[in-house]
Design a protein around this motif. Structure first.
Motif, mmCIF file in Angstrom:
data_model
loop_
_atom_site.group_PDB
_atom_site.id
_atom_site.type_symbol
_atom_site.label_atom_id
_atom_site.label_comp_id
_atom_site.label_asym_id
_atom_site.label_seq_id
_atom_site.Cartn_x
_atom_site.Cartn_y
_atom_site.Cartn_z
ATOM 1 N N UNK A 141 0.817 -1.216 0.000
ATOM 2 C CA UNK A 141 0.000 0.000 0.000
ATOM 3 C C UNK A 141 0.847 1.261 0.000
ATOM 4 N N UNK A 142 1.989 1.240 0.712
ATOM 5 C CA UNK A 142 2.806 2.454 0.839
ATOM 6 C C UNK A 142 4.133 2.359 0.084
ATOM 7 N N UNK A 143 4.303 1.298 -0.725
ATOM 8 C CA UNK A 143 5.460 1.157 -1.622
ATOM 9 C C UNK A 143 6.778 1.199 -0.858
ATOM 10 N N UNK A 144 6.845 0.488 0.253
ATOM 11 C CA UNK A 144 8.058 0.447 1.058
ATOM 12 C C UNK A 144 8.826 -0.846 0.814
ATOM 13 N N UNK A 145 10.119 -0.791 1.079
ATOM 14 C CA UNK A 145 10.982 -1.962 0.990
ATOM 15 C C UNK A 145 11.355 -2.423 2.398
ATOM 16 N N UNK A 146 11.973 -3.590 2.479
ATOM 17 C CA UNK A 146 12.367 -4.118 3.791
ATOM 18 C C UNK A 146 13.331 -3.174 4.504
ATOM 19 N N UNK A 147 14.235 -2.575 3.742
ATOM 20 C CA UNK A 147 15.213 -1.670 4.354
ATOM 21 C C UNK A 147 14.544 -0.418 4.925
ATOM 22 N N UNK A 148 13.387 -0.039 4.391
ATOM 23 C CA UNK A 148 12.692 1.140 4.900
ATOM 24 C C UNK A 148 12.112 0.901 6.287
ATOM 25 N N UNK A 149 11.896 -0.352 6.642
ATOM 26 C CA UNK A 149 11.375 -0.673 7.965
ATOM 27 C C UNK A 149 12.497 -0.800 8.998
ATOM 28 N N UNK A 150 13.586 -1.474 8.620
ATOM 29 C CA UNK A 150 14.596 -1.858 9.602
ATOM 30 C C UNK A 150 15.882 -1.038 9.513
ATOM 31 N N UNK A 151 16.291 -0.654 8.307
ATOM 32 C CA UNK A 151 17.587 0.003 8.133
ATOM 33 C C UNK A 151 17.505 1.518 8.246
ATOM 34 N N UNK A 152 16.436 2.086 7.744
ATOM 35 C CA UNK A 152 16.293 3.547 7.764
ATOM 36 C C UNK A 152 16.047 4.015 9.200
ATOM 37 N N UNK A 153 16.729 5.062 9.603
ATOM 38 C CA UNK A 153 16.613 5.568 10.971
ATOM 39 C C UNK A 153 15.443 6.535 11.115
ATOM 40 N N UNK A 154 14.701 6.452 12.216
ATOM 41 C CA UNK A 154 14.770 5.384 13.219
ATOM 42 C C UNK A 154 13.983 4.164 12.749
ATOM 43 N N UNK A 155 14.403 2.951 13.111
ATOM 44 C CA UNK A 155 13.648 1.756 12.701
ATOM 45 C C UNK A 155 12.222 1.799 13.249
ATOM 46 N N UNK A 156 11.293 1.346 12.448
ATOM 47 C CA UNK A 156 9.888 1.349 12.867
ATOM 48 C C UNK A 156 9.644 0.248 13.893
ATOM 49 N N UNK A 157 8.951 0.599 14.950
ATOM 50 C CA UNK A 157 8.626 -0.373 15.993
ATOM 51 C C UNK A 157 7.455 -1.231 15.535
ATOM 52 N N UNK A 158 7.415 -2.454 16.048
ATOM 53 C CA UNK A 158 6.364 -3.392 15.657
ATOM 54 C C UNK A 158 6.051 -4.317 16.824
ATOM 55 N N UNK A 159 4.938 -5.029 16.695
ATOM 56 C CA UNK A 159 4.572 -6.070 17.646
ATOM 57 C C UNK A 159 4.386 -7.362 16.867
ATOM 58 N N UNK A 160 4.423 -8.473 17.564
ATOM 59 C CA UNK A 160 4.248 -9.781 16.942
ATOM 60 C C UNK A 160 2.868 -10.320 17.273
#
Length: 264
Positions: A138-157
């Motif tokens: 939906x937002x055209x993001x890559x894996x690196x945009x979640x974890x590598x780009x500062x600050x990493x986005x927080x998530x829950x499991x």
């Protein structure tokens, strides 16, 4: 009477700064006592949650995952250890972005570092959660945009409804949207990029379809050629009379096939 007068004289000797310091020390002692009581309550609550497991009805969020009524991300056995922060003093408490009121702790603050109190939290609206797969689409993001780009986005499991033995990552939709705006600049740019990707995807699908149609046509044509090769029309020469058998014989000039017949 002398003793009471002496005490009154000592109390009158205290300066205003000393009285103010005594008041601050008394308030600080009360806050520390409240913090210790809250920590003990949280510890007892954690122990109770480990000893007693309760079943809750899952709620379909419509976003590809089921939400538990008690907001538990995983079972007690598989839940990662999270240190519960101590209650904040009034001077350190965050201010809710919705109601502009101070609060000590909230679900969004604990899991996503997002300053919104539990009273203002909207699970199905502004503060909805989104899976990583849907967020990338939906937002055209890559894996690196979640974890590598500062600050990493927080998530829950959460439990993955499509894989009983796996888990899925859920992000706060607002934070995902803001990360997308950081990359593409504006919502118009995001929509334009979506249209370009959809157009390229349609071209790839069309090209694959035409390739399959072409292969099918070649297969049909080759099968027709094979059938034409298998079908043979005999070309017989002049009839020859066989006196021994009293029959006439015709022979194909191409394959040598013979037929026998009698003339009336």
């Amino acid at each position: 009477m002398d003793t009471e007068s002496t005490k009154d004289e000592k109390s009158t000797k205290l300066t205003a700064s000393q009285l103010q310091r005594m008041k601050k020390n008394r308030e600080k002692a009360l806050q520390l006592r409240k913090a210790r009581i809250a920590n003990l309550a949280n510890a007892e609550k954690a122990i109770t949650q480990k000893e007693v497991t309760t079943l809750s009805q899952p709620r379909d969020t419509g976003a590809g995952f089921f939400a538990e009524d008690d907001e538990s991300e995983l079972s007690v056995e598989n839940r990662p250890l999270v240190s519960i922060p101590a209650p904040l003093f009034s001077s350190d408490r965050p201010i809710c972005l919705e109601c502009n009121e101070e609060f000590s702790d909230s679900y969004l603050q604990t899991h996503f570092d997002f300053h919104v109190c539990d009273s203002c939290r909207d699970n199905d609206g502004a503060h909805a959660l989104i899976s990583k797969t849907d967020a990338k689409k939906e937002y055209l993001l890559k894996d690196c945009d979640f974890d590598k780009r500062e600050p990493p986005l927080k998530f829950i499991l959460r439990k993955n409804p499509h894989n009983l033995h796996g888990s899925m990552k859920l992000y706060l939709r607002l934070q995902v949207e803001n990360r997308s705006l950081e990359i593409y600049g504006t919502e118009e740019a995001i929509e334009e990029q979506k249209e370009q990707r959809e157009g390229a995807q349609l071209k790839r699908k069309k090209k694959q379809f035409e390739k399959k149609v072409k292969a099918l046509r070649m297969e049909v044509r080759s099968s027709l050629y094979r059938k034409k090769d298998l079908s043979h029309t005999h070309t017989y020469g002049a009839e020859v009379y066989n006196e021994a058998n009293d029959v006439y014989i015709k022979t194909c000039s191409s394959c040598g096939h013979q037929i026998e017949f009698e003339q009336m």
